[in-house]
Design a protein around this motif. Structure first.
Motif, PDB file in Angstrom:
ATOM      1  N   LYS A 144      19.721  13.206  36.358  1.00 15.99           N
ATOM      2  CA  LYS A 144      20.613  14.357  36.544  1.00 15.99           C
ATOM      3  C   LYS A 144      21.795  14.298  35.576  1.00 15.99           C
ATOM      4  CE  LYS A 144      23.298  16.843  40.033  1.00 15.99           C
ATOM      5  NZ  LYS A 144      24.496  16.911  39.209  1.00 15.99           N
ATOM      6  N   VAL A 145      22.362  13.097  35.422  1.00 17.32           N
ATOM      7  CA  VAL A 145      23.485  12.939  34.490  1.00 17.32           C
ATOM      8  C   VAL A 145      23.038  13.254  33.065  1.00 17.32           C
ATOM      9  CG1 VAL A 145      25.042  11.247  33.459  1.00 17.32           C
ATOM     10  CG2 VAL A 145      24.729  11.290  35.927  1.00 17.32           C
TER      11      VAL A 145
ATOM     12  N   ARG B  71      19.612  10.078  39.913  1.00 19.47           N
ATOM     13  CA  ARG B  71      20.992  10.342  39.497  1.00 19.47           C
ATOM     14  C   ARG B  71      21.154  10.192  37.988  1.00 19.47           C
ATOM     15  NH1 ARG B  71      22.333   7.539  44.341  1.00 19.47           N
ATOM     16  NH2 ARG B  71      22.571   5.588  43.165  1.00 19.47           N
TER      17      ARG B  71
ATOM     18  N   ASP C  24      22.628  17.003  32.747  1.00 19.31           N
ATOM     19  CA  ASP C  24      23.953  17.633  32.717  1.00 19.31           C
ATOM     20  C   ASP C  24      24.604  17.480  31.345  1.00 19.31           C
ATOM     21  OD1 ASP C  24      23.658  18.402  35.330  1.00 19.31           O
ATOM     22  OD2 ASP C  24      24.847  16.746  36.172  1.00 19.31           O
ATOM     23  N   GLU C  25      24.437  16.298  30.738  1.00 13.76           N
ATOM     24  CA  GLU C  25      24.992  16.059  29.406  1.00 13.76           C
ATOM     25  C   GLU C  25      24.349  16.979  28.373  1.00 13.76           C
ATOM     26  OE1 GLU C  25      27.207  13.986  26.350  1.00 13.76           O
ATOM     27  OE2 GLU C  25      27.410  14.110  28.532  1.00 13.76           O
TER      28      GLU C  25
ATOM     29  N   GLY D  51      22.962  19.868  28.965  1.00 13.02           N
ATOM     30  CA  GLY D  51      23.436  21.222  29.233  1.00 13.02           C
ATOM     31  C   GLY D  51      24.851  21.451  28.725  1.00 13.02           C
ATOM     32  N   ALA D  52      25.729  20.452  28.939  1.00 15.22           N
ATOM     33  CA  ALA D  52      27.108  20.578  28.450  1.00 15.22           C
ATOM     34  C   ALA D  52      27.148  20.681  26.935  1.00 15.22           C
ATOM     35  CB  ALA D  52      27.932  19.386  28.930  1.00 15.22           C
TER      36      ALA D  52
END
Length: 291
Positions: free
Chosen positions: A28-29, A25, A32-33, A35-36
């Motif tokens: 993944k976070v 997790r 995601d950060e 990618g953002a």
């Protein structure tokens, strides 16, 4: 008491699958950060033409604000003043260290070479990037973050103002424009401080210093140095606008966003210096010790 202690020990022994799930997790976070951030940076750069077309007045206002400051800060706290003082100190330090170190081996006359070499390639770009992150960048994060937590950004979207070009792209443009005169001041301040410290304080002949300084100051290195400063401005402004745009958690969240942005931008300044140095100078260093 025994039952409580045993319960604590049991709770402390977390099964291995739980650890794996938590790490997954967390990974993944983190992805995601990343990618953002990449999506935000892409949108900010792609919408620069929109900012120049629709929000020219805002761009000009930000250009004046980030260069000379506003209100009382225009006298003592503008970015030009701060970066000038920082590079004056850096240039003087280069002269002090260069004269002392070269004097140990009897070649203190080469202090002019040392100043021309170190100021252009390392000292002035890095110090200017740090000053940019600590002044323009931190201010942009605080301003945009305050607008985010007070729902002003949502209000801009409601009235039809595109928030990314209005808030982020305009600041990126302002930062990249102001870095040119700003870095010119920085380079001149570092050169002046190095020469003053060597000639006035240590008493070296001005002719000797100027000879070695002019001999080893490569004009192409100055151009690459300006390119490096421009890339730093782009990266710093992108990072700081992102953290301000995504701030949350009230005033404390804005402060946290500023801290995270400054840490990230300082690391980015060093990485830009490394990458440009490897790309431009490579292993040879574009350096010929002659004359």
């Amino acid at each position: 008491m025994t039952t409580t202690t045993s319960n604590r020990r049991a709770s402390a022994k977390i099964p291995a699958p739980v650890h794996v799930a938590r790490k997954a997790r967390s990974a993944k976070v983190a992805f995601d950060e990343i990618g953002a951030q990449a999506v935000f940076y892409r949108n900010t750069i792609a919408e620069i033409p929109i900012a120049l077309k629709l929000y020219r007045r805002e761009t000009l206002r930000l250009l004046a604000e980030v260069s000379m400051g506003s209100g009382a800060l225009a006298v003592i706290g503008g970015t030009v003043v701060i970066v000038g003082f920082l590079t004056l100190s850096a240039g003087a330090t280069v002269a002090v260290q260069g004269y002392s170190s070269l004097g140990d081996i009897g070649v203190e006359a080469l202090t002019g070479f040392f100043a021309a070499f170190v100021n252009v390639r390392i000292a002035a770009p890095v110090v200017a990037g740090i000053g940019l992150a600590a002044t323009i960048g931190a201010g942009a994060t605080a301003q945009i973050g305050a607008m985010r937590i007070s729902e002003e950004i949502d209000a801009l979207e409601v009235i039809g103002v595109r928030s990314v070009p209005y808030l982020a792209s305009t600041r990126v443009v302002a930062g990249m424009i102001v870095i040119i005169p700003l870095y010119s001041v920085a380079v001149l301040a570092s050169f002046l401080a190095s020469r003053t410290a060597t000639v006035v304080i240590y008493g070296q002949s001005a002719g000797v210093y100027d000879h070695y300084f002019a001999t080893f100051l490569v004009p192409s290195d100055l151009l690459w140095s300006f390119l490096q400063a421009t890339l730093m401005a782009l990266v710093v402004m992108l990072i700081h606008t992102y953290f301000g745009y995504t701030a949350s958690g009230g005033p404390a969240g804005v402060g946290e966003a500023v801290g995270r942005a400054v840490r990230a931008s300082l690391a980015a300044v060093v990485m830009v210096t490394l990458m440009v140095s490897l790309a431009v100078y490579g292993t040879s260093g574009n350096f010929n010790f002659a004359g």
